[in-house]
Design a protein around this motif. Structure first.
Motif, PDB file in Angstrom:
ATOM      1  N   UNK A  52     -37.560 -32.223 -44.659  1.00  0.00           N
ATOM      2  CA  UNK A  52     -38.239 -33.303 -44.382  1.00  0.00           C
ATOM      3  C   UNK A  52     -39.764 -32.903 -45.220  1.00  0.00           C
ATOM      4  N   UNK A  53     -39.626 -32.162 -46.196  1.00  0.00           N
ATOM      5  CA  UNK A  53     -40.731 -31.856 -46.832  1.00  0.00           C
ATOM      6  C   UNK A  53     -41.311 -33.039 -47.629  1.00  0.00           C
TER       7      UNK A  53
ATOM      8  N   UNK B 106     -44.787 -25.683 -53.391  1.00  0.00           N
ATOM      9  CA  UNK B 106     -45.253 -24.694 -52.696  1.00  0.00           C
ATOM     10  C   UNK B 106     -44.129 -24.038 -51.859  1.00  0.00           C
ATOM     11  N   UNK B 107     -43.085 -24.773 -51.142  1.00  0.00           N
ATOM     12  CA  UNK B 107     -42.182 -24.379 -50.431  1.00  0.00           C
ATOM     13  C   UNK B 107     -41.041 -23.919 -51.238  1.00  0.00           C
TER      14      UNK B 107
ATOM     15  N   UNK C 293     -37.322 -30.527 -55.751  1.00  0.00           N
ATOM     16  CA  UNK C 293     -38.255 -30.605 -56.918  1.00  0.00           C
ATOM     17  C   UNK C 293     -38.955 -31.822 -56.702  1.00  0.00           C
ATOM     18  N   UNK C 294     -38.604 -32.709 -55.829  1.00  0.00           N
ATOM     19  CA  UNK C 294     -39.028 -34.338 -55.999  1.00  0.00           C
ATOM     20  C   UNK C 294     -38.230 -35.110 -56.625  1.00  0.00           C
ATOM     21  N   UNK C 295     -37.118 -34.893 -56.864  1.00  0.00           N
ATOM     22  CA  UNK C 295     -36.287 -35.910 -57.311  1.00  0.00           C
ATOM     23  C   UNK C 295     -35.730 -37.111 -56.449  1.00  0.00           C
ATOM     24  N   UNK C 296     -35.941 -36.656 -55.246  1.00  0.00           N
ATOM     25  CA  UNK C 296     -35.995 -37.987 -54.222  1.00  0.00           C
ATOM     26  C   UNK C 296     -36.775 -38.818 -54.510  1.00  0.00           C
ATOM     27  N   UNK C 297     -38.054 -38.500 -54.712  1.00  0.00           N
ATOM     28  CA  UNK C 297     -39.169 -39.473 -54.989  1.00  0.00           C
ATOM     29  C   UNK C 297     -38.599 -40.445 -56.255  1.00  0.00           C
ATOM     30  N   UNK C 298     -38.247 -39.972 -57.187  1.00  0.00           N
ATOM     31  CA  UNK C 298     -37.961 -40.655 -58.262  1.00  0.00           C
ATOM     32  C   UNK C 298     -36.819 -41.576 -58.198  1.00  0.00           C
ATOM     33  N   UNK C 299     -35.747 -41.087 -57.449  1.00  0.00           N
ATOM     34  CA  UNK C 299     -34.564 -41.948 -57.154  1.00  0.00           C
ATOM     35  C   UNK C 299     -34.742 -42.957 -56.084  1.00  0.00           C
TER      36      UNK C 299
END
Length: 378
Positions: free
Chosen positions: A194-195, A205-206, A250-256
């Motif tokens: 859930x980061x 940072x995690x 690494x934030x790929x969820x954001x892009x998808x």
């Protein structure tokens, strides 16, 4: 007697298939002739494709893509139910693909994962499940989206190389050349964290330190990630800064989610649904699950929690065999798990427990089934 075996792997020692083999041997000794149904389980990390293809009797495909630092990688993905592609980010952009001394978060890119997605789409698959655990990247998914046709631009309008170090330079993006099949796709991201995207509990940072990020590199990447999130919010109105799960891999969820319309779902929920686990519970007498360590995180949507929650409405008892159990882990009993047995049978260090995991597990499974036999006589 019908026994369902549905464990996760014991990280660092046994795959889920090996765990099943040990428990099955003990089951057959204690209940000769019993029916054993096998469900190797993974919840979004490495081994997810193998688990789903095995259970669903699917098939494997492979494609040569760019690895996280650009070197060619042969990435395997799976096809299940004839219409669904299952992709592991770790296969194309996984941390083990880069020797520890060569890890470079500023240069790492998720481009290869995007290439696998594109291959599946262009082959004709419109249902895509993506397991994002184990990545080596921290690029916000711009690499994957570039492989799918997007362009990320600096303030002069120049197209940027899609790497983590360029997140701070993004001023705009173009979606005009996106892979046309993407508009028809139903993409599910298996996400068990859930980061958020940014902040002390965010992607950088995690997870950045284990990917080779120094304090200086992490600070630069965090500034870049903030800029990236700001650009998305300004252009689309979508805010990912604090969205739970946006910082996965690494934030790929954001892009998808932002550019491909993906949905984030619990990894174990996706696996159980795709493998039609609930159908197997009809006529079952017992389910045995397990994982290397049962802790408070296990109660928040991990494998044992998912198995117990699926079995509880059907009244099928569940026992978990685990390598270790921490304070607070007994909360799992609220979610359909009837008992937990720790496999370590004496004082030993972690290295010995890992080395002897197979024998310890089979011995514990034997003790468990012996207790169940006693219970059947009471």
């Amino acid at each position: 007697m019908k026994i369902i075996l549905a464990p996760d792997s014991f990280k660092g020692s046994l795959t889920s298939a090996q765990v099943i083999e040990k428990i099955e041997a003990a089951a057959m000794r204690n209940f000769p002739g019993c029916e054993v149904v096998k469900f190797p389980i993974a919840d979004g990390g490495e081994g997810t494709v193998d688990a789903l293809v095995g259970v669903a009797k699917g098939e494997f495909r492979s494609v040569t893509v760019k690895g996280p630092l650009g070197s060619p990688v042969e990435a395997k993905y799976g096809i299940i139910h004839k219409d669904t592609a299952v992709i592991e980010m770790a296969a194309a952009d996984g941390l083990p693909l880069i020797p520890e001394k060569e890890r470079d978060l500023l240069r790492a890119s998720s481009f290869g994962t995007g290439q696998v997605i594109r291959e599946a789409l262009e082959t004709g698959y419109r249902k895509i499940i993506i397991a994002v655990g184990g990545s080596a990247t921290n690029d916000g998914g711009i690499g994957a989206m570039t492989a799918l046709g997007m362009e990320f631009l600096d303030k002069e309008g120049n197209v940027l190389e899609p790497i983590g170090g360029n997140l701070a330079l993004i001023a705009d993006y173009r979606t005009d050349s996106l892979c046309p099949e993407l508009a028809e796709a139903e993409i599910t991201v298996m996400c068990d964290v859930d980061n958020p995207l940014i902040g002390p509990h965010g992607a950088t940072y995690v997870y950045g330190p284990q990917k080779g990020g120094t304090e200086e590199i992490l600070a630069a990447l965090e500034a870049g990630m903030i800029n990236y999130a700001d650009v998305i919010r300004k252009k689309s109105g979508m805010a990912f800064h604090e969205m739970p799960g946006a910082g996965a891999a690494g934030g790929i969820s954001t892009a998808l989610v932002a550019f491909a319309g993906a949905k984030l779902r619990s990894g174990i929920s996706v696996v159980l649904e795709a493998s039609e686990f609930e159908k197997s519970l009809d006529g079952a007498d017992l389910v045995v699950t397990g994982e290397g360590r049962l802790d408070t995180q296990s109660v928040r949507g991990k494998v044992i929690h998912g198995i117990g929650s699926a079995c509880k409405p059907k009244g099928v008892p569940v026992v978990a065999l685990v390598g270790g159990m921490t304070d607070g882990a007994d909360a799992i009993y609220q979610f359909g798990v009837n008992s937990v047995m720790v496999i370590v049978n004496g004082v030993m260090d972690l290295e010995q427990a890992i080395a002897d995991a197979g024998k310890l597990l089979e011995d514990a499974a034997d003790r468990m089934f012996r207790m169940i036999k006693i219970g059947k006589t009471l």
